[in-house]
Design a protein around this motif. Structure first.
Motif, short mmCIF file in Angstrom:
data_model
loop_
_atom_site.label_atom_id
_atom_site.label_comp_id
_atom_site.label_asym_id
_atom_site.label_seq_id
_atom_site.Cartn_x
_atom_site.Cartn_y
_atom_site.Cartn_z
N ILE A 113 -51.48 50.93 1.68
CA ILE A 113 -50.24 51.45 1.10
C ILE A 113 -49.85 50.59 -0.09
N GLY A 148 -49.43 51.69 -3.85
CA GLY A 148 -48.25 51.44 -4.67
C GLY A 148 -48.64 50.84 -6.00
N ARG A 203 -47.21 53.24 -8.82
CA ARG A 203 -45.91 53.00 -9.43
C ARG A 203 -46.05 52.47 -10.84
N ASN A 213 -43.40 50.86 -12.34
CA ASN A 213 -42.44 49.80 -12.57
C ASN A 213 -43.03 48.47 -12.12
N VAL A 246 -41.74 46.85 -8.97
CA VAL A 246 -42.16 47.52 -7.72
C VAL A 246 -43.62 47.21 -7.44
N MET A 285 -43.77 44.07 -5.84
CA MET A 285 -43.38 44.17 -4.42
C MET A 285 -44.59 44.62 -3.60
N CYS A 286 -45.25 45.63 -4.10
CA CYS A 286 -46.38 46.16 -3.33
C CYS A 286 -47.42 45.08 -3.11
N MET A 305 -46.51 43.10 -0.38
CA MET A 305 -46.78 43.83 0.86
C MET A 305 -48.23 43.64 1.28
N LEU A 364 -44.48 53.07 3.13
CA LEU A 364 -44.56 54.32 2.38
C LEU A 364 -43.33 54.50 1.52
N VAL A 399 -41.57 52.31 0.14
CA VAL A 399 -41.65 51.49 -1.09
C VAL A 399 -42.42 52.26 -2.15
N VAL A 400 -43.50 52.85 -1.72
CA VAL A 400 -44.32 53.54 -2.70
C VAL A 400 -43.61 54.79 -3.19
N ASN A 407 -40.29 55.76 -3.11
CA ASN A 407 -39.00 55.76 -3.77
C ASN A 407 -39.11 55.56 -5.26
N ARG A 408 -38.45 56.44 -5.99
CA ARG A 408 -38.48 56.27 -7.44
C ARG A 408 -37.53 55.16 -7.85
N ASN A 409 -36.47 54.96 -7.06
CA ASN A 409 -35.48 53.98 -7.45
C ASN A 409 -35.87 52.61 -6.92
N PRO A 410 -36.00 51.62 -7.79
CA PRO A 410 -36.46 50.31 -7.34
C PRO A 410 -35.58 49.74 -6.23
N ALA A 460 -36.43 51.17 -3.07
CA ALA A 460 -37.78 50.71 -2.75
C ALA A 460 -37.70 49.33 -2.13
N ALA A 461 -36.88 48.48 -2.74
CA ALA A 461 -36.75 47.12 -2.21
C ALA A 461 -36.25 47.18 -0.78
#
Lengths: 607, 483, 106, 161, 484
Positions: C17, C21, C25, C27, C30, C33-34, C37, D6, D8-9, D11-14, D17-18
Motif C-alpha cells: 500500500i 501511495g 500520490r 503530493n 503524502v 508519509m507513505c 508507512m 488505504l 492514506v493512499v 484521501n486527496r486531502n493531505p 491522509a495524515a
C-alpha cells in the motif's frame, strides 16, 4: 670478372652523374661514352677469348633460401647478345654526342643511357629468373626515363607512361610465370630449371600455362600483339634512344629471354604453337600498319614490330622441330642481324630528322639523296638489309632460316613471305619519298650531312649490316650457318626473292615521284583502331571498376558499416536517455518495475 | 636493473615531451633529441649481434607481481628493424614540422613526440602490457592533432572516426591478448614466456583468439573491411602525424601478428586462412581500384598505403621464413617510402592551392627537387628494383610458392591469391604514375612563385631515400638480422 | 489460529500500500508519509519474525526488536530532514507537487 | 490498519491522509502488542503516531497545502502503478507460499522475568552500544542539517541553473 | 591506536569544528576547511601508520581487516578532496545559500562531509546488517542535507527531493530485505547469515527474495541499473563537490558493503548461481545504459553521472565473475575504486574550478580551457583518459583486471558488452577533450570570455598530486595492490 666490369661501369657512371655531374653535362656525356667504350672492349674480349666465371653474389637470404646475382660466364648466347648491346650502345652514345649537343637535359639523358646499359647488360648476363626480373624492371625504368626525356611535352610524358604500363602488364605475366616455374621446379636458375624439367617432366597443362606466362613478359618487352601499342608511341623519345632501346636491344630482350628458356617451349609444344602464331600475326599486322605511316620513325617502329614478330615466330616454331635448338638460333640470328641494320636505319633517320630541324613527316622531306649522300647511302644499305636483299645482306640470311623453319606450317610460312614483301613495299615507299623527288619544305631543301660524330656510326653500322652473316661471326656467336638440308631450299629462296621483287616494284610504281599519299587506307593508317579499343577497355575495365569500387567502399564499408554502427549506438543512447523522464514518480515507477523484474528473474533462476 | 641503450631510445622522446610540457623550447629541443635518438638507433642497429637469434639489450623492471607485468625492454631482429625504422621516420617527421603553426607549437610537437615515442616503445618492449600500452599512447595526440591542426573541412568527423575506430580495434585486441594470456596459462605478461608456454593452446581456443587478434590488429593495419579510417585520416592529419601513422604506427599491427600470432596460433591461421586470403585480396585489388579513382593526392597516398598492407598479410600467410623476412623487409621499406611520400605531399600542400590531381601540372619545372624525390618515392612504392620495396615484394611472392605445389599437384589457394595479388603491382603503377605525370609533368604551367623544397628540410628526405636504396640494393642489411 | 504467514502478509500488504501511495500520490508530503508507512510495515514483519522463532530461553529474539528501535529512530531523523528539505523547496518553488520538479531530465 | 493505509493512499486531502496514517500506525501498534512486543508498540505510538505525525501535520498546516487540485491524472501511470503493486503483492504471495512460514503456529512464550523493555534496553546498552553511538551521530547530523537547511533569510532569487 | 579510534577522532573533529563555527562569528570560514583538511590528513596518517595490525574484530560487528583499512582510506581521502573542492566552490555556494555575501552556511558545508566520512568509515568495517543499516543511514541522511544544500538553487533542491524520496524508498526495500534475511536465517551477523543460508532446506526462494531486496537497497547506493534513476538528476543538481563525494565516497562504501553482504549469499550453495546470474544481468544492463546514454549528453556533470553509472557496471562485472576464491573479485573491485577515486576527483576538481570561474557545467563552458589554463585542461585530459581506460593511466588497469576476470570466468557475452561500453566511452569522454582543445575560448559562456583561470597554490598542488597518482598507478599498479 670482365662481366662484372661490363655490368658495373655504366652503373657507376650513372650514379656519378646522378650525384655529382648534373650541372656539368659535358663531363657527364664524356664519362658515359667512356663507360660505353669500356663495356664494349670487355664484351669483345669475352666474345673472342671467353672469360673466367665469377662467384655468384648472394643478394637476399631468408633462412635456407637465397636470391643470387650470378653472371653467365661461358655462354655463347649471352656473349653474342652482350656484344650487340655494347657495340650498338657505344655507337649510339657517340651519335648522341652530336644529336643531343645542345639539349638542356643532356646530363640526365646520359644518365639514362648509362642506366640502360647497366640494366641491359644485367638481363643478358642473368643466370636466373630473379636476377633477370630485376634487370627486366630496371630496363623498363630506364626506357621510361628516356622516352619521357622531354617530359614537359604532354605526348612524351604520356608515351612514357603508356610504355611503362604496358610493360607492367607483361611483367605481371612474367612474374606469374616465374612463380609457377618456381613452384614446379623449386628453383629459379635457368640451368636448374632445365635439368629439373628434363629429369622429371611436370604436368603438361601447368607447364604450358607457366610457359605462356613467361612469354607474356616477352610479349610486353618485345611489343608483340596484343601489347604492341607502346612501341610506336615510344618514338616520342630522342631518336638515338629509339635506335638503341626500341629497335636494337631492349625490345629484343624478350626474344633473348625466350631463347634463353627455349627448353620450356620444347617441353610444352602447345605453348610453342600459340607463340608462333602470335609472332606471325604481329609480323603481318605491323607490316600492314607500316605501309601507311607518314612519320619516318613510326614506319621504322612498325617495321621493328614486324621483325620482332619474325623472331618470336621462330621461337615458337621450335615446337615443330623437337630436338636441337636450331630454331632458337634462327630467332637469335635474326635478332642480331636486325639489331645492326635497324640501329643503322634509326640512326640514319635520326640524322635526317636532325638535318631537317626535327621534322619527322616524310611528306615534308624529299630529294635528300643529293643533299646528304653519306646518310642516304648508309640508309640504303640498312633498307636493303631490312628487305632482305639476297645474298649480300645479313638480313636476307637470317630471314631465310626463319622461313625455312616455318616451311613446315604453311600458314606461318605464307605469312612470313607476305610480310617480307610488305616490308619490301613500305621500305621502298619510305626511301623513295624521303630521298627522291623534290624537297617539299625548305628545311628539307637546306638539309645537309651532319658532322662526323653522327655519320661515322652510320658507316660503322653499315658494315655488319652487310657482312654479319659471315663465317667468322657464326663462329663467334656459335650459330650454325643457314644450310638448307631439306630439298625445298630453292623453293623458299624463290619465294622470298619473289616477295621482295613484288614488294619493291609495287612500291616503286605507287610512289614514284608522288608529292602526297596516293592511296589512303584508313584501317592501316589508324593501326586497326587497336589503340582506341584499348582506351575504351581501360575506360570500362579500369576506371569504371575503380569508380564502382570507390562507390562501394564509401557506401557499404564506410557509410553503412561504420557510420551505421555509430548512429545505432547514439540512437540507443537517446532511447535509454529518455527513460530519465525527470519526473520523480516516473522514477519511483521504474524503480518499482526494476525491483519486480529483478525478483522475477531471480525466481526464474531459483531451483 | 641495468640501463641499456634501449632505455635511452625509448625514454628520450617521452622525457623530451615532458620537458617541453614543463616549458623547454619546443622546436629546438625536439629536433635535437630526435637527431640524438636517430644516432642511438643506428648505434643499436650496428651493435646488434646478427648471429644471436634471441633478444638482446634485455632489461626488465617489475611493476606488478601477479599477473607478472614488467617494464621489460629487448629487441630481436624484428624489433631492432622496426625500432630503427621508427627513429628514422621520427627524425624526419620532427624536422618536417612546418615553419609556422597556427596554434600552440608546444602541443604540436609534444603530440608528435608522444606518437613517435609510443611507437618506439611498442617495438622495443618485450612485455605484452607495455606493448599494448605504448601503442595506445598515440590515440589522444592523434585526436588532438587532426582536430586542431588538421586539413580539410571534414577533419572533425575524420578525427572522431580514427579515434573511435582505433579505440574499438584496440579494445578487441585487448580482449584477444588477455585471452591469449589466459589460454597460455602462465602468470606473466612477458612475451617470451608466453610464446614458450603458448605452444600448446588447444585448437578451438586458438581459432577464436586468432579471430580477435586478426580483427584487432587488422583494424590497426587497416585490413580490408576495417580500413575506412586510414586514408581520410592520413589525408587530413598534419604532415608529421601522417608520416608517423602511416610510416610507423601502422606497422604495429603486423608486428604484433608476427610476434604473437605466428608462433602461438598456427591452428588459428589454418582455421581462417581462406578468409584472410580473401580479405588481403580486398586490400590489394579492391582498395587498389579505389585508389585509382581518388581525385586528391593525399587521399591517393593514404589508400595506396592501405593497399600495400595486403602484401604484408600475403607474406605472413605463407608461414615460412621467406615470407616472414619478406614481410619484415616490407614493413621497413613501406614505412620509409610512405613517410617520404607524405612528407613530399605536405611540402606540395604548402605550395599549391589544391591537391586535386587534375588541377595540377608541370610542377617539375618550378620544383625539380620535389619532383625528383617524389618520383623516387613513387618508384619505390610501385616496387621498382633498387628500392627495398621491390626486394620485399619479390620475396613475399616467392614465399607463397616456396613450398612447391599443393598435395594434388595443383596450385594452392594461397598461390592463386598470390598471382592475383601480383596484379596489384600493375594497379599501383597505374595510379602512381598517372598522378605523377599529371602533377609534375606535362605542358601546364605551375602557378607563379612556386618554390622548391627549403634547403634545411631536404636532408631528411635524402635520408629516407638513402635508407630505401641501401636496403634495396643490400636487402641483407635487414634480412641478416632475422632468425 | 494466526500463523506467521498472516502477519507477514499483513506487513507485506501494508508495504505494498505504501508503495502504491508512492506511485500514485502527487503530493510530496503524502509520498513521504507513505514511505514511513513502508518502513513500519518492515517493522511489523521484523517483530513477527522475532516472535515466531524464539531463542533457547524461549523468549522472542530481542535483537530484532532492537533493530526496530533503531529503524524508528532513523525514520524520525529522516522525517525531520526530509520535511526540512520539502519546506525549503516550498519556499523556493511554492509547490509540493511532484510534476513541478522536472527541470532536469534526460 | 490496512484500511488506514488505504485511506492514506486514497484521501486527496493531505490532512485527512495524515489522520488515516495515524489510524494505520495505531493499528500497527496493536499488532505489535498482540505479538507481545509491548515496548515496540509503545514506541510506535509515541514516536510515530505522536511526534512524527504531529510534525507532518505541522508542516502541512505551515505550508497549508491544499488538496491536490485535479490535475489530469495520467491513466497510463496510474494503471502502471497498480500493475506494479499487484505484481509485487503476487510475488509476495509466491514467497510466502514457497516458504514454510505457513506451518509456524505462534509458539508459547517462556515465563520471562521482567518486561521486554528491560530486555531491549539491556541489549541496546550492552551489545548495541556501538550502534547507539552511530545513531547518536546520525541524530546530531540530522539536527545540524535541518538547521542549516532552514536558516531564514531574504526571499530567494530565481536563479535556475 | 585501536582502529575504532579513527572514527572517534573524526567525529570529535567534526564536533570541534561545529563548536568553532557556532561561536566564532567573524573570520573566514575557509579556516574551518583548513582545519578540517589538516585534521583528516592526520587521521589518514594514523590510518596508514598509526593503527594496530589488521585482522581484529570488535564487538563481533566491527571488522578491522585490510579491506576496511583501505576503504577507510578512500573515505578519508575523498572527504579531504571534497572539502578542498568546496573551498574553491565557495563562490557558487555563497550565491545560492545567502542573498547577502555573508558566509553563513559555509561552515556546515565544510563540516557535514566530516560526519559523512565517519559514516563511510563505519560502513567500511560494518560486519552485521544492523551496523550496515545504521551507518548507511548516517551517510544517506547527511547526503540528503548536502545535496539540497544550495537552498536557493532550484536544481539543488529538486535534486535533494529526488534523492530524498528515492533514497527513502530504497531504504524501505533495504529494511525489508534485512527483515527477510533475519526471517530466513534468524540472524543479523553476516557469518551467522552465511551459516543460516547454507543449511536452508526446501525452497531457496525466500532467501533469494531477501537478497533481491538487499540488492535494491545497495544497488541504489552504487547506482546500478535499474536503481540508478536518481543518479543523473541528482548529480546534475547537487553542488559539484557533493556530486564528487556521492560518486566516489558513497559509491566506494556501497561497494565494500555489497561485497560483504554478498559474500554469504555467494558462498551458500542454494543462492549462489541465481545470485551470480542476476548480478551479471545487472552488470550488463548497467554497462549498456551508462555508456550508451552518456553519448548524447551535453552537460559535463550529467555526463560524469552517466559515466559513474557505467563504472558501476564495470565493477559489477568483476563481482559477477564467479572465480573460485573471491579475493580476485575483491582485489579487482578495490583497485578499480582506488583508481576511480583519483581520476573522478581530478575531473570534478577541475569541473568545480571551471564552474566557479564563470564557466558552467555545460560542455560549452569548457571550450578553450586549454588556453584559459593549461594545467586544468591537461588534468582534465588525464582524468578523462583514465576514465576512458587508456593505458598508462590507473583507469586502464581497472578495466584490465575486470576484463581479465570476465574472461577467466568465461563470461564472454558480458565481456563483449563491457568492450562495447568502453568503446562508447571513448566517444563521450573525448567530447570534453574536444571542446577543451579544439574550440576557441571566446565561446566560453557567461562572463569574461577567454579570461584565464587563476588557481591557488593548494589547488594547483592537489591537482598535480591527482594527475601524478593517476599516471603513476597506471604504470606501477603493484604499489596500490600492496596496500590491501
Amino acid at each position: 670478372m670482365l662481366g662484372v666490369i661490363t655490368l658495373l661501369s655504366p652503373l657507376i657512371t650513372a650514379a656519378i652523374i646522378a650525384l655529382g655531374l648534373r650541372r656539368v653535362p659535358e663531363a657527364a656525356s664524356k664519362l658515359s661514352v667512356l663507360s660505353a667504350i669500356v663495356g664494349f672492349v670487355c664484351s669483345l674480349i669475352m666474345l673472342i677469348w671467353s672469360c673466367n666465371p665469377v662467384e655468384p653474389l648472394v643478394w637476399a637470404t631468408a633462412g635456407d633460401f637465397s636470391l643470387k646475382i650470378g653472371l653467365l660466364s661461358d655462354d655463347k648466347l649471352a656473349q653474342g647478345m652482350l656484344f650487340i648491346v655494347t657495340f650498338v650502345g657505344l655507337l649510339v652514345h657517340v651519335f648522341s654526342l652530336g644529336y643531343m649537343k645542345d639539349d638542356p637535359g643532356k646530363a640526365r639523358y646520359y644518365m639514362g643511357l648509362s642506366l640502360f646499359m647497366f640494366s641491359m647488360t644485367g638481363i643478358v648476363l642473368a643466370d636466373n629468373f630473379a636476377m633477370m626480373f630485376i634487370f627486366w624492371e630496371l630496363v623498363g625504368v630506364s626506357s621510361y626515363l628516356l622516352i619521357g626525356h622531354w617530359f614537359m611535352k604532354d605526348s612524351a610524358a604520356d608515351a612514357a607512361n603508356k610504355a611503362f604500363m604496358v610493360n607492367r602488364i607483361g611483367d605481371f605475366g612474367f612474374m606469374a610465370g616465374i612463380l609457377l616455374l618456381f613452384a614446379i621446379t623449386g628453383s629459379l636458375g635457368f640451368e636448374e630449371i632445365r635439368t629439373a624439367i628434363e629429369n622429371s617432366p611436370p604436368a603438361q597443362g601447368l607447364l604450358i600455362v607457366a610457359t605462356l606466362c613467361i612469354f607474356c613478359g616477352a610479349v610486353g618487352k618485345s611489343a608483340q600483339f596484343p601489347l604492341h601499342v607502346w612501341l610506336p608511341d615510344a618514338m616520342e623519345g630522342p631518336t638515338p634512344v629509339s635506335a638503341l632501346i626500341h629497335a636494337a636491344t631492349m625490345v629484343a630482350a624478350g626474344v633473348y629471354m625466350m631463347v634463353r628458356v627455349i627448353f620450356l617451349v620444347e617441353a610444352a609444344p602447345m605453348a610453342g604453337e600459340i607463340i608462333a602464331y602470335i609472332g606471325g600475326g604481329t609480323a603481318l599486322l605491323a607490316a600492314l600498319m607500316a605501309t601507311q605511316q607518314d612519320d619516318i620513325k613510326k614506319v621504322l617502329a612498325y617495321s621493328t614490330l614486324s621483325q620482332l614478330g619474325y623472331m618470336v615466330m621462330a621461337v615458337g616454331l621450335v615446337a615443330k622441330h623437337p630436338g636441337g635448338d636450331y630454331a632458337g638460333h634462327a630467332a637469335f640470328f635474326h635478332l642480331y642481324t636486325h639489331a645492326f641494320f635497324k640501329a643503322l636505319l634509326f640512326l640514319g633517320s635520326g640524322a635526317i630528322i636532325y638535318a631537317c630541324h626535327h621534322e619527322q613527316n616524310i611528306w615534308k622531306m624529299g630529294g635528300l639523296f643529293r643533299r646528304m649522300p653519306k646518310v642516304a647511302i648508309t640508309f640504303a644499305i640498312g633498307t636493303a638489309a631490312l628487305m632482305g636483299f639476297p645474298f649480300v645482306t645479313s638480313g636476307f640470311w637470317s630471314k631465310e632460316i626463319i622461313l625455312a623453319e616455318a616451311y613446315g606450317t604453311p600458314v606461318l610460312f605464307w605469312i612470313g613471305v607476305g610480310t617480307a614483301s610488305l616490308t619490301a613495299f613500305y621500305m621502298t615507299r619510305l626511301f623513295l619519298i624521303v630521298f627522291f623527288g623534290e624537297p617539299r619544305t625548305d628545311h628539307a631543301a637546306h638539309a645537309k650531312d651532319p658532322g662526323a660524330v653522327m655519320t661515322r656510326p652510320l658507316m660503322i653500322l653499315a658494315v655488319p649490316s652487310l657482312i654479319a652473316a659471315s663465317g667468322l661471326v657464326y663462329k663467334w656467336f656459335g650459330i650454325h650457318p643457314p644450310h638448307h638440308a631439306d630439298g625445298h631450299a630453292t623453293f623458299i629462296l624463290g619465294a622470298s626473292i619473289g616477295a621482295l621483287i613484288f614488294g619493291v616494284s609495287l612500291g616503286f610504281f605507287l610512289y614514284k615521284g608522288k608529292k602526297k599519299e596516293p592511296i589512303g587506307f584508313a584501317l592501316f593508317r589508324d593501326k586497326f583502331y587497336i589503340d582506341e579499343i584499348y582506351i575504351g577497355m581501360v575506360r570500362v575495365c579500369q576506371d569504371g571498376v575503380a569508380y564502382v569500387a570507390k562507390a562501394l567502399d564509401q557506401i557499404v564499408v564506410d557509410s553503412l558499416a561504420v557510420l551505421g554502427s555509430a548512429r545505432l549506438a547514439r540512437g540507443v543512447g537517446n532511447l535509454f536517455r529518455f527513460t530519465q523522464v525527470g519526473n520523480l514518480q516516473g522514477y519511483a515507477f521504474l524503480f518499482g518495475g526494476g525491483v519486480l523484474v529483478a525478483i522475477i528473474l531471480l525466481f526464474s533462476f531459483a531451483r | 636493473m641495468e640501463i641499456s641503450l634501449l632505455h635511452l631510445i625509448v625514454l628520450l622522446p617521452l622525457v623530451t615531451a615532458v620537458m617541453i610540457m614543463v616549458g623547454a623550447p619546443a622546436r629546438q629541443l625536439a629536433q635535437g633529441s630526435s637527431v640524438l635518438n636517430a644516432v642511438f638507433g643506428v648505434l643499436l642497429f650496428s651493435l646488434f649481434d646478427r648471429d644471436d637469434a634471441g633478444f638482446q639489450f634485455v632489461a626488465s623492471l617489475n611493476v606488478l607481481e601477479s599477473p607478472g607485468i614488467n617494464f621489460a625492454l629487448g629487441v630481436d631482429g624484428l624489433g631492432v628493424v622496426l625500432v630503427l625504422l621508427s627513429v628514422i621516420v621520427m627524425l624526419c617527421a620532427v624536422w618536417q614540422v612546418p615553419k609556422r603553426i597556427e596554434g600552440s607549437e608546444k602541443l604540436y610537437i609534444v603530440s608528435i613526440l608522444l606518437i613517435g615515442g609510443g611507437a618506439i616503445g611498442a617495438f622495443a618492449t618485450t612485455d605484452l602490457f607495455f606493448f599494448y600500452a605504448f601503442h595506445e599512447l598515440a590515440l589522444i595526440p592523434t585526436f588532438l592533432m587532426i582536430g586542431i591542426f588538421g586539413h580539410g573541412p571534414d577533419r572533425t568527423s575524420i578525427a572522431w572516426k580514427i579515434t573511435i575506430y582505433l579505440g574499438v580495434g584496440s579494445l578487441v585486441l585487448l580482449a584477444g591478448l588477455l585471452w591469449l594470456y589466459q589460454a597460455s596459462g602462465v602468470e606473466s605478461f612477458d612475451m617470451l614466456t608466453l610464446i614458450e608456454a603458448g605452444k600448446n593452446i588447444d585448437a578451438e581456443a586458438q581459432k577464436w583468439i586468432f579471430l580477435l587478434l586478426i580483427i584487432g590488429f587488422g583494424t590497426l593495419v587497416s585490413l580490408f573491411p576495417f580500413h575506412s579510417w586510414a586514408a581520410p585520416a592520413y589525408a587530413a592529419a598534419p604532415t608529421p602525424v601522417s608520416m608517423l601513422h602511416a610510416g610507423v604506427l601502422k606497422k604495429f599491427g603486423l608486428y604484433g601478428l608476427l610476434r604473437l600470432a605466428v608462433p602461438m596460433l598456427p591452428e588459428g591461421f589454418a582455421a581462417w586462412e581462406n578468409l584472410i586470403l580473401v580479405l588481403l585480396l580486398g586490400n590489394v585489388i579492391f582498395i587498389g581500384f579505389v585508389t585509382i579513382s581518388q581525385r586528391y593526392l593525399d587521399r591517393l597516398l593514404g589508400y595506396s598505403s592501405v593497399m600495400h598492407m595486403g602484401y604484408a598479410f600475403l607474406g605472413m600467410m605463407a608461414l615460412n621464413e621467406v615470407g616472414y623476412n619478406g614481410v619484415v623487409l616490407m614493413l621497413f621499406a613501406h614505412g620509409l617510402s610512405v613517410a617520404l611520400l607524405f612528407a613530399l605531399c605536405g611540402q606540395l600542400r604548402e605550395r599549391v592551392p589544391t591537391l586535386e590531381i587534375r588541377e595540377l601540372g608541370g610542377v617539375a619545372k618550378a620544383a625539380p627537387f620535389l619532383a625528383v624525390f617524389f618520383g623516387l618515392g613513387a618508384f619505390a612504392s610501385i616496387g621498382l628494383p633498387g628500392f627495398a620495396n621491390f626486394a620485399s615484394e619479390v620475396m613475399i611472392f616467392l614465399a607463397a610458392f616456396k613450398d612447391g605445389l599443393g598435395e594434388d599437384g595443383g596450385i594452392t589457394p594461397l598461390q592463386i591469391t598470390c598471382i592475383i595479388a601480383v596484379w596489384g603491382v600493375v594497379i599501383s603503377a597505374v595510379y602512381m604514375l598517372r598522378a605523377y605525370r599529371n602533377i609534375f609533368q606535362g605542358e601546364r604551367e605551375p602557378q607563379e612563385g612556386l618554390l622548391d623544397v627549403a634547403m634545411d628540410q631536404r636532408w631528411p628526405l635524402v635520408l629516407l631515400v638513402a635508407g630505401l636504396v641501401a636496403a634495396g640494393i643490400f636487402p641483407n642489411l635487414i634480412l641478416n638480422l632475422l632468425p | 489460529m494466526l500463523t506467521l504467514n498472516h502477519f507477514l502478509l499483513a506487513s507485506g500488504l501494508l508495504f505494498s500500500i505504501g508503495l502504491a501511495g508512492v506511485l500514485l500520490r502527487r503530493n510530496i508530503i503524502v509520498i513521504f508519509m507513505c514511505l514511513e508507512m513502508m518502513l513500519s510495515a518492515a517493522n511489523l514483519s521484523l517483530v513477527a519474525f522475532s516472535r515466531f522463532n524464539l531463542t533457547e530461553a524461549g523468549l522472542p529474539d530481542y535483537n530484532a526488536q532492537v533493530l526496530v528501535f533503531f529503524i524508528v529512530t532513523v525514520a524520525a531523523a529522516e522525517v525531520a530532514v526530509g520535511l526540512a528539505i520539502i519546506v525549503a523547496l516550498f519556499k523556493a518553488r511554492e509547490t509540493v507537487h511532484v510534476n513541478d520538479l522536472t527541470s532536469m531530465k534526460y | 490498519m490496512l484500511l488506514g493505509g488505504l485511506g492514506v493512499v486514497a484521501n486527496r486531502n493531505p490532512v485527512s491522509a495524515a489522520f488515516c496514517l495515524v489510524v494505520a500506525f495505531v493499528g500497527l501498534a496493536a499488532l505489535f502488542i498482540s505479538l507481545n512486543a509491548y515496548f515496540i508498540g509503545i514506541i510506535q505510538i509515541l514516536v510515530y503516531a505522536g511526534a512524527v505525525m504531529v510534525l507532518f501535520l505541522f508542516i502541512i498546516m505551515l505550508l497549508d497545502v491544499k488538496a491536490e487540485s485535479k490535475r489530469k491524472v495520467n491513466l497510463f501511470s496510474v494503471g502502471g502503478a497498480f500493475i506494479v503493486v499487484a505484481l509485487f503483492v503476487s510475488q509476495l504471495g509466491a514467497v510466502l507460499g514457497a516458504g514454510d512460514f505457513g506451518k509456524k503456529e505462534m509458539p508459547e512464550l517462556a515465563e520471562s522475568q521482567g518486561s521486554d523493555v528491560e530486555a531491549v534496553g539491556q541489549l541496546v546498552f550492552t551489545d548495541y552500544v556501538f550502534h547507539l553511538q552511530i545513531v547518536g551521530v546520525l541524530l546530531l547530523v540530522a539536527t545540524v542539517g535541518v538547521i542549516a537547511l532552514s536558516k531564514r533569510d531574504a526571499p530567494p532569487r530565481a536563479a535556475p541553473e | 591506536m585501536p582502529a575504532y579510534g579513527l572514527e572517534i577522532a573524526v567525529v570529535c573533529l567534526g564536533l570541534l569544528l561545529l563548536l568553532m563555527d557556532a561561536f566564532r562569528e567573524k573570520g573566514a570560514k575557509s579556516a574551518i576547511a583548513g582545519l578540517a583538511v589538516i585534521g583528516l590528513l592526520m587521521v589518514l596518517v594514523f590510518l596508514v601508520f598509526g593503527t594496530q595490525e589488521t585482522g581484529v574484530t570488535y564487538w563481533g560487528v566491527y571488522e578491522w581487516d585490510n579491506w576496511a583499512k583501505f576503504y577507510k582510506g578512500i573515505a578519508l581521502a575523498s572527504t579531504i578532496l571534497v572539502i578542498l573542492m568546496s573551498v574553491d566552490y565557495a563562490e557558487v555556494f555563497k550565491r545560492y545559500t545567502n542573498t547577502d555575501e555573508s558566509q553563513s552556511g559555509l561552515g556546515e558545508h565544510y563540516i557535514l562531509p566530516i560526519f559523512a566520512c565517519a559514516g563511510l568509515m563505519w560502513m567500511a568495517s560494518a560486519r552485521d546488517l544492523i551496523t550496515i543499516f545504521v551507518a548507511l543511514e548516517t551517510v544517506t541522511i547527511t547526503f540528503y542535507v548536502m545535496v539540497a544544500f544550495m537552498r536557493h538553487n532550484v536544481g539543488s533542491l529538486e535534486a535533494g527531493v529526488k534523492y530524498l524520496i528515492l533514497g527513502a524508498l530504497s531504504t524501505g526495500f533495504l529494511v525489508f530485505g534485512i527483515t527477510w534475511t533475519f526471517g530466513v536465517t534468524g540472524a543479523f551477523h553476516l557469518d551467522a547469515v552465511g551459516e543460516g543460508l547454507s543449511k536452508i532446506e526446501g525452497s531457496s526462494i525466500p532467501a533469494l527474495f531477501a537478497l533481491v531486496l538487499l540488492l535494491v537497497g545497495l544497488g541504489f547506493k552504487i547506482a546500478a541499473v535499474p536503481f540508478h534513476l536518481w543518479v543523473p538528476d541528482v548529480y546534475q543538481g547537487a553542488p559539484a563537490p557533493v556530486t564528487a563525494f556521492l560518486s566516489v565516497g558513497s559509491k566506494a562504501a556501497g561497494f565494500i558493503i555489497l561485497l560483504r553482504v554478498l559474500e554469504p549469499f555467494l558462498q551458500a550453495e542454494p543462492t549462489r548461481d541465481a545470485a551470480l546470474t542476476l548480478l551479471a544481468i545487472m552488470a550488463a544492463a548497467t554497462l549498456l545504459f551508462g555508456n550508451l546514454a552518456a553519448i548524447p549528453q551535453t552537460n559535463v556533470k550529467r555526463l560524469l553521472a552517466y559515466s559513474s553509472i557505467s563504472h558501476a557496471g564495470f565493477l559489477l562485472v568483476a563481482i559477477a565473475a564467479p572465480v573460485e576464491g573471491n579475493p580476485d573479485a575483491w582485489r579487482t573491485v578495490t583497485f578499480y575504486l582506488g583508481a576511480y577515486l583519483a581520476m573522478t576527483m581530478l575531473c570534478f576538481f577541475i569541473l568545480c574550478l571551471v564552474r566557479a570561474h564563470g564557466g558552467s557545467d555545460e560542455l560549452i563552458g569548457f571550450s578553450g580551457l586549454s588556453e584559459r589554463n593549461g594545467l586544468l585542461a591537461f588534468g582534465m585530459l588525464i582524468g578523462l583518459a583514465s576514465l576512458a581506460g587508456l593505458p598508462l593511466t590507473a583507469g586502464f588497469f581497472g578495466k584490465f583486471f575486470v576484463f581479465n576476470l570476465a574472461l577467466q570466468s568465461k563470461l564472454y557475452w558480458l565481456l563483449a558488452i563491457a568492450i562495447l561500453g568502453a568503446a562508447a566511452g571513448f566517444y563521450y569522454y573525448f567530447k570534453v577533450a574536444k571542446s577543451m582543445y579544439w574550440e576557441k575560448a571566446d565561446e566560453a559562456v557567461e562572463f569574461a570570455p577567454g579570461q584565464t583561470i587563476e588557481i591557488s597554490m593548494v589547488t594547483r598542488v592537489t591537482i598535480l598530486v591527482l594527475i601524478v597518482a593517476t599516471l603513476f598507478f597506471g604504470v606501477v599498479p603493484g604499489l596500490l595492490f600492496s596496500w590491501f
